[in-house]
Scaffold this active site. Structure first.
Site, PDB file in Angstrom:
ATOM      1  N   ASN A 149      47.445  48.262  34.305  1.00  0.00           N
ATOM      2  CA  ASN A 149      46.777  48.119  35.599  1.00  0.00           C
ATOM      3  C   ASN A 149      47.272  49.187  36.572  1.00  0.00           C
ATOM      4  OD1 ASN A 149      45.009  45.876  35.238  1.00  0.00           O
ATOM      5  ND2 ASN A 149      46.805  44.551  35.117  1.00  0.00           N
ATOM      6  N   CYS A 170      41.282  44.415  28.657  1.00  0.00           N
ATOM      7  CA  CYS A 170      41.839  43.311  29.426  1.00  0.00           C
ATOM      8  C   CYS A 170      41.478  42.009  28.705  1.00  0.00           C
ATOM      9  CB  CYS A 170      41.262  43.331  30.848  1.00  0.00           C
ATOM     10  SG  CYS A 170      41.971  42.123  31.981  1.00  0.00           S
ATOM     11  N   HIS A 171      42.104  40.900  29.087  1.00  0.00           N
ATOM     12  CA  HIS A 171      41.827  39.626  28.427  1.00  0.00           C
ATOM     13  C   HIS A 171      41.241  38.582  29.387  1.00  0.00           C
ATOM     14  CE1 HIS A 171      46.358  39.720  29.220  1.00  0.00           C
ATOM     15  NE2 HIS A 171      45.825  39.050  30.222  1.00  0.00           N
ATOM     16  N   HIS A 201      38.409  42.491  36.390  1.00  0.00           N
ATOM     17  CA  HIS A 201      38.907  41.447  37.286  1.00  0.00           C
ATOM     18  C   HIS A 201      37.838  40.947  38.262  1.00  0.00           C
ATOM     19  CE1 HIS A 201      43.450  42.512  36.636  1.00  0.00           C
ATOM     20  NE2 HIS A 201      42.852  42.081  35.542  1.00  0.00           N
ATOM     21  N   TYR A 258      40.548  39.893  46.014  1.00  0.00           N
ATOM     22  CA  TYR A 258      39.486  40.900  46.000  1.00  0.00           C
ATOM     23  C   TYR A 258      38.384  40.601  46.990  1.00  0.00           C
ATOM     24  CZ  TYR A 258      41.733  41.208  41.426  1.00  0.00           C
ATOM     25  OH  TYR A 258      42.646  41.268  40.415  1.00  0.00           O
TER      26      TYR A 258
END
Length: 488
Positions: A149, A170-171, A201, A258
């Site tokens: 990241n 990413c997971h 994300h 975010y």
């Protein structure tokens, strides 16, 4: 099959072990060479001992090397995997601590927001160094798999400026799908088919089908609100689901950073988060968790080494994408996953240059993305706000333009909801000065930043945040684990 895989940042011991065991679950990969590299000889020694123990216990011909010489590790590598954390926990602590002085309360701070943007400034020059080495000494056409990241910024820099074949992994999508399957009462996550698309994300489950039956918003909201655990841990995500009509991949704590709505007032933060685990919104939660994990691993290392003597179990192969991508590329067994790549028309209502996360298929011809996806307008608008910040952040990191860096931070949704321009300008000065050791592209700007800080009239405060927990000692962690074991 015999080829070389280099892992940069292999001192991330637990994650490197997971990648290693996943890859060795592919029968054809027994003869693969793993080249580990890290700045820390201490961490390299620990992870090599663990991997050597796995190889020995399973009677494998796999070769494992470890070196602090990155170029040596990359020589001839067909695949390069990065899981680095530039600046370590020392710099990361400032990503959380300094913005708190200006009222910015982050849970993770590794994607956007003030912490994520500065994290990107530290990472991107290093990522470009990796790319230079890959171009010069790795195998021709080597593929770079980035787990580090801030995912979008790092991948953007590697593709646009590093000129290396890169995919970001990413997971979050897998974890979100597991949650949805659980609340809908599925016996296995495999019963759920979905299309998930957006940016890392901030990816959105825009189509859900359980055993072929389409699942709508109302059913999903009711299922989450009825769940005894997720109804408490994911309050913010459920609220976004109600308003946007689709579920976000990202955890309650991550998603809260975010958006400009949920973390801007200290008295509101506790309404939306849950303190049962760091990932649900705790102030500086991931920093606390990472610190505890490091301390725990150092203390309990003999037990981790002993556990490495167990036989590999292919049924416990994780859903991390890396091993499945390598298997598809090398054996032509098709794999469907969600990958971070340059948009180039994959998502119709996001910019072409953005790094998007969306479904794709992998076989011997490479990663082939499903194109022509259109996001719901609210999802696209939220993604756009982050993309604009990411783009400015990447350009600032490349150019060393501190004014552009300040503009990137100013346009961050949460920062903009909390801080004035004067506060942002001072905060960035303070962060650049504090992290100067890792921000060489801003060396020319540090003296002037120090001068401005010495004369500034902007007021700050020492604040732990709205929902901070102290780092637990090893003794406290042992006691908690023992209590959970007894209760279970």
């Amino acid at each position: 099959m015999s080829f070389k895989i280099a892992i940069i940042g292999a001192g991330s011991v637990g994650f490197t072990k997971k990648l290693f065991t996943d890859i060795l679950c592919v029968p054809e990969f027994r003869d693969v060479e793993f080249a580990l590299t890290d700045l820390s000889e201490h961490n390299l020694g620990m992870i090599k001992a663990i991997l050597d123990r796995i190889v020995e216990a399973n009677g494998l011909p796999t070769k494992v090397t470890a070196t602090t010489d990155r170029r040596k590790a990359l020589e001839g590598a067909r695949y390069v995997i990065s899981c680095v954390r530039v600046g370590g926990l020392e710099a990361y602590a400032d990503d959380i601590r300094i913005p708190l002085k200006y009222g910015i309360d982050q849970c993770v701070g590794d994607t956007i927001c003030a912490g994520g943007i500065l994290y990107g400034q530290r990472n991107i020059p290093v990522i470009l160094d990796f790319c230079k080495d890959i171009r010069e000494v790795a195998a021709t056409g080597a593929k770079f798999l980035n787990y580090a990241n801030p995912m979008a910024m790092n991948t953007w820099a590697a593709i646009e400026y590093g000129k290396v074949d890169t995919v970001g992994l990413c997971h979050g999508v897998q974890h979100g799908a597991e949650q949805i399957a659980a609340v809908l009462g599925a016996k296995s996550p495999k019963e759920l088919d979905y299309v998930c698309s957006g940016i890392n994300h901030q990816t959105w489950f825009i189509d859900l089908r359980l055993n072929g039956r389409k699942v709508g918003k109302d059913e999903l909201v009711a299922a989450f609100e009825a769940h005894p655990v997720y109804s408490q841990q994911e309050k913010l995500r459920i609220d976004v689901l109600k308003r946007f009509g689709v579920y976000s991949t990202e955890s309650n704590g991550h998603l809260s950073e975010y958006l400009p709505w949920y973390r801007k007032r200290p008295d509101e933060i506790t309404r939306w988060i849950d303190m049962s685990d760091w990932i649900h919104g705790e102030t500086g939660g991931y920093l606390r968790y990472s610190t505890e994990t490091r301390n725990w691993f150092e203390t309990e290392y003999p037990q981790f080494l002993e556990a490495a003597s167990k036989p590999l179990d292919p049924t416990k192969r994780s859903n991390e994408h890396a091993s499945h991508i390598l298997e598809a590329l090398e054996t032509n067994r098709v794999y469907r996953g969600h990958f971070n790549v340059k948009n180039n028309g994959v998502i119709t209502n996001l910019p072409q240059d953005a790094i998007i996360e969306s479904p794709g298929f992998v076989d011997r011809f490479g990663i082939n993305m499903a194109a022509g996806i259109t996001l719901p307008e609210a999802c696209a608008a939220t993604c756009m706000a982050s993309i604009n910040v990411q783009r400015m952040s990447v350009h600032a990191a490349i150019s060393g333009d501190i004014d552009l860096l300040k503009l990137a931070v100013l346009h961050d949704p949460l920062v903009g909801a909390v801080s004035t321009p004067e506060e942002v300008w001072q905060m960035v000065d303070e962060m650049v000065v504090a992290q100067a050791a890792w921000l060489t592209q801003y060396a020319h700007a540090v003296p002037a930043a120090k001068e401005r800080l010495s004369k500034s009239q902007v007021k700050t405060r020492e604040w732990a945040g709205a929902a901070r927990r102290n780092v637990r000692s090893i003794e406290e962690l042992r006691a908690e684990k023992a209590a959970l074991k007894q209760a279970g």
